[in-house]
Design a protein around this motif. Structure first.
Motif, mmCIF file in Angstrom:
data_model
loop_
_atom_site.group_PDB
_atom_site.id
_atom_site.type_symbol
_atom_site.label_atom_id
_atom_site.label_comp_id
_atom_site.label_asym_id
_atom_site.label_seq_id
_atom_site.Cartn_x
_atom_site.Cartn_y
_atom_site.Cartn_z
ATOM 1 N N LEU A 40 -1.048 6.916 2.276
ATOM 2 C CA LEU A 40 -2.027 6.240 3.130
ATOM 3 C C LEU A 40 -3.077 5.699 2.172
ATOM 4 O O LEU A 40 -3.751 6.469 1.483
ATOM 5 C CB LEU A 40 -2.657 7.209 4.133
ATOM 6 N N TYR A 41 -3.211 4.370 2.091
ATOM 7 C CA TYR A 41 -3.999 3.742 1.045
ATOM 8 C C TYR A 41 -5.218 2.997 1.565
ATOM 9 O O TYR A 41 -5.176 2.389 2.630
ATOM 10 C CB TYR A 41 -3.118 2.749 0.266
ATOM 11 N N SER A 42 -6.270 3.014 0.749
ATOM 12 C CA SER A 42 -7.421 2.145 1.019
ATOM 13 C C SER A 42 -6.965 0.709 0.757
ATOM 14 O O SER A 42 -5.909 0.475 0.153
ATOM 15 C CB SER A 42 -8.579 2.498 0.080
ATOM 16 N N ILE A 43 -7.770 -0.263 1.161
ATOM 17 C CA ILE A 43 -7.407 -1.663 0.922
ATOM 18 C C ILE A 43 -7.293 -1.943 -0.576
ATOM 19 O O ILE A 43 -6.394 -2.655 -1.016
ATOM 20 C CB ILE A 43 -8.387 -2.654 1.613
ATOM 21 N N ALA A 47 -3.849 -3.166 -2.313
ATOM 22 C CA ALA A 47 -3.840 -4.406 -3.101
ATOM 23 C C ALA A 47 -3.272 -4.151 -4.492
ATOM 24 O O ALA A 47 -2.454 -4.923 -4.994
ATOM 25 C CB ALA A 47 -5.248 -4.980 -3.191
ATOM 26 N N GLN A 48 -3.674 -3.049 -5.090
ATOM 27 C CA GLN A 48 -3.185 -2.727 -6.427
ATOM 28 C C GLN A 48 -1.685 -2.435 -6.406
ATOM 29 O O GLN A 48 -0.936 -2.916 -7.258
ATOM 30 C CB GLN A 48 -3.950 -1.538 -6.994
ATOM 31 N N ARG A 49 -1.216 -1.671 -5.422
ATOM 32 C CA ARG A 49 0.197 -1.324 -5.333
ATOM 33 C C ARG A 49 1.072 -2.548 -5.095
ATOM 34 O O ARG A 49 2.226 -2.587 -5.510
ATOM 35 C CB ARG A 49 0.425 -0.288 -4.240
ATOM 36 N N LEU A 50 0.524 -3.553 -4.425
ATOM 37 C CA LEU A 50 1.283 -4.772 -4.151
ATOM 38 C C LEU A 50 1.132 -5.811 -5.264
ATOM 39 O O LEU A 50 1.657 -6.916 -5.161
ATOM 40 C CB LEU A 50 0.853 -5.370 -2.804
ATOM 41 N N GLY A 51 0.381 -5.448 -6.307
ATOM 42 C CA GLY A 51 0.223 -6.352 -7.433
ATOM 43 C C GLY A 51 -0.799 -7.444 -7.201
ATOM 44 O O GLY A 51 -0.772 -8.477 -7.863
ATOM 45 N N PHE A 52 -1.720 -7.218 -6.250
ATOM 46 C CA PHE A 52 -2.737 -8.219 -5.950
ATOM 47 C C PHE A 52 -3.962 -8.070 -6.841
ATOM 48 O O PHE A 52 -4.858 -8.871 -6.792
ATOM 49 C CB PHE A 52 -3.209 -8.104 -4.498
ATOM 50 N N GLY A 53 -4.019 -7.004 -7.622
ATOM 51 C CA GLY A 53 -5.198 -6.760 -8.437
ATOM 52 C C GLY A 53 -5.796 -5.417 -8.083
ATOM 53 O O GLY A 53 -5.313 -4.714 -7.208
ATOM 54 N N ALA A 54 -6.883 -5.088 -8.748
ATOM 55 C CA ALA A 54 -7.469 -3.765 -8.598
ATOM 56 C C ALA A 54 -8.460 -3.647 -7.452
ATOM 57 O O ALA A 54 -8.999 -2.593 -7.234
ATOM 58 C CB ALA A 54 -8.150 -3.357 -9.905
ATOM 59 N N GLY A 55 -8.721 -4.691 -6.718
ATOM 60 C CA GLY A 55 -9.698 -4.608 -5.641
ATOM 61 C C GLY A 55 -9.301 -5.435 -4.448
ATOM 62 O O GLY A 55 -8.278 -6.123 -4.468
ATOM 63 N N PRO A 56 -10.120 -5.382 -3.405
ATOM 64 C CA PRO A 56 -9.805 -6.166 -2.196
ATOM 65 C C PRO A 56 -10.119 -7.648 -2.423
ATOM 66 O O PRO A 56 -11.129 -8.167 -1.986
ATOM 67 C CB PRO A 56 -10.696 -5.538 -1.133
ATOM 68 N N GLN A 62 -6.341 -11.799 2.793
ATOM 69 C CA GLN A 62 -5.533 -12.667 3.642
ATOM 70 C C GLN A 62 -4.393 -11.886 4.287
ATOM 71 O O GLN A 62 -4.076 -12.086 5.446
ATOM 72 C CB GLN A 62 -4.975 -13.831 2.827
ATOM 73 N N LEU A 63 -3.772 -10.990 3.543
ATOM 74 C CA LEU A 63 -2.673 -10.192 4.078
ATOM 75 C C LEU A 63 -3.162 -9.345 5.246
ATOM 76 O O LEU A 63 -2.567 -9.329 6.310
ATOM 77 C CB LEU A 63 -2.087 -9.292 2.985
ATOM 78 N N THR A 64 -4.257 -8.654 5.064
ATOM 79 C CA THR A 64 -4.748 -7.775 6.122
ATOM 80 C C THR A 64 -5.427 -8.565 7.228
ATOM 81 O O THR A 64 -5.362 -8.175 8.381
ATOM 82 C CB THR A 64 -5.720 -6.721 5.564
ATOM 83 N N GLY A 65 -6.061 -9.657 6.916
ATOM 84 C CA GLY A 65 -6.799 -10.431 7.902
ATOM 85 C C GLY A 65 -5.934 -11.178 8.900
ATOM 86 O O GLY A 65 -6.419 -11.646 9.910
ATOM 87 N N ARG A 66 -4.648 -11.277 8.640
ATOM 88 C CA ARG A 66 -3.752 -11.983 9.558
ATOM 89 C C ARG A 66 -3.067 -11.043 10.540
ATOM 90 O O ARG A 66 -2.176 -11.458 11.265
ATOM 91 C CB ARG A 66 -2.698 -12.744 8.763
ATOM 92 N N PHE A 85 5.051 -1.341 3.130
ATOM 93 C CA PHE A 85 5.015 -2.227 1.975
ATOM 94 C C PHE A 85 6.295 -2.177 1.155
ATOM 95 O O PHE A 85 6.841 -1.117 0.898
ATOM 96 C CB PHE A 85 3.836 -1.879 1.063
ATOM 97 N N ASP A 86 6.750 -3.339 0.724
ATOM 98 C CA ASP A 86 7.824 -3.492 -0.247
ATOM 99 C C ASP A 86 7.102 -3.783 -1.558
ATOM 100 O O ASP A 86 6.808 -4.938 -1.872
ATOM 101 C CB ASP A 86 8.744 -4.643 0.166
ATOM 102 N N GLU A 87 6.772 -2.715 -2.276
ATOM 103 C CA GLU A 87 5.939 -2.869 -3.472
ATOM 104 C C GLU A 87 6.547 -3.768 -4.536
ATOM 105 O O GLU A 87 5.851 -4.622 -5.076
ATOM 106 C CB GLU A 87 5.577 -1.497 -4.041
ATOM 107 N N PRO A 88 7.853 -3.620 -4.862
ATOM 108 C CA PRO A 88 8.403 -4.497 -5.909
ATOM 109 C C PRO A 88 8.279 -5.988 -5.568
ATOM 110 O O PRO A 88 8.064 -6.814 -6.449
ATOM 111 C CB PRO A 88 9.868 -4.068 -6.008
ATOM 112 N N ALA A 89 8.401 -6.311 -4.272
ATOM 113 C CA ALA A 89 8.322 -7.715 -3.866
ATOM 114 C C ALA A 89 6.884 -8.154 -3.581
ATOM 115 O O ALA A 89 6.628 -9.341 -3.381
ATOM 116 C CB ALA A 89 9.186 -7.962 -2.625
#
Length: 159
Positions: A40-43, A47-56, A62-66, A85-89
């Motif tokens: 269970l992850y914070s935003i 974001a970090q697990r999905l490779g979006f970077g270290a912060g929101p 955009q992912l969460t806001g939709r 989440f599909d982390e590798p993708a």
């Protein structure tokens, strides 16, 4: 539109075998299993697990806001269950996203949808929906049976 603002039907009660949402010790056991098995992850963590970077950042926002992902309230904060989440993708699991939309359309709260994924289901011979999330046909068919008709089949009134 935020995570939890997907249009809902007028009837806020789930029309399924989960109409009595697990509570108390049973619900807590499901939440523990969810956290142990998939997290269970914070935003920021999501974001970090999905490779979006270290912060929101913008992409995570955009992912969460939709309204594409579950955001459950636990301990006074919103957390994002890792099973979606599909982390590798770097994306959400498409079938899970469809179930989230279906559940919200049927009037289910995100917490109810998350618990549904971890509850043994008779349509799956006692397996949990989370265990078949990669089998899109089986997952969607089970969600349709438990949550009702397809979202978008008719526009919910009053939303």
């Amino acid at each position: 539109m935020s995570d939890r603002d997907t249009p809902r039907q007028q009837n806020p009660q789930p029309a399924s075998p989960l109409s009595a949402t697990p509570s108390g010790q049973k619900a807590e056991a499901l939440w523990r299993a969810m956290e142990q098995e998939h997290g269970l992850y914070s935003i920021s963590e999501a974001a970090q697990r999905l490779g979006f970077g270290a912060g929101p950042n913008l992409r995570a926002g955009q992912l969460t806001g939709r309204g594409r992902v579950l955001a459950v309230q636990r301990g006074g904060t919103f957390l994002y269950p890792g099973f979606q989440f599909d982390e590798p993708a770097g994306r959400t699991v498409p079938a899970v996203k469809d179930v989230v939309r279906r559940g919200r359309w049927a009037g289910w709260k995100d917490e109810q949808i998350a618990l549904w994924f971890y509850s043994p289901n008779t349509s799956l011979q006692g397996r949990r929906p989370v265990d078949v999330r990669d089998d899109e046909e089986k997952l969607i068919t089970t969600a349709e049976k438990d949550m009702g008709g397809a979202p978008g089949a008719s526009s919910p009134s009053g939303s």
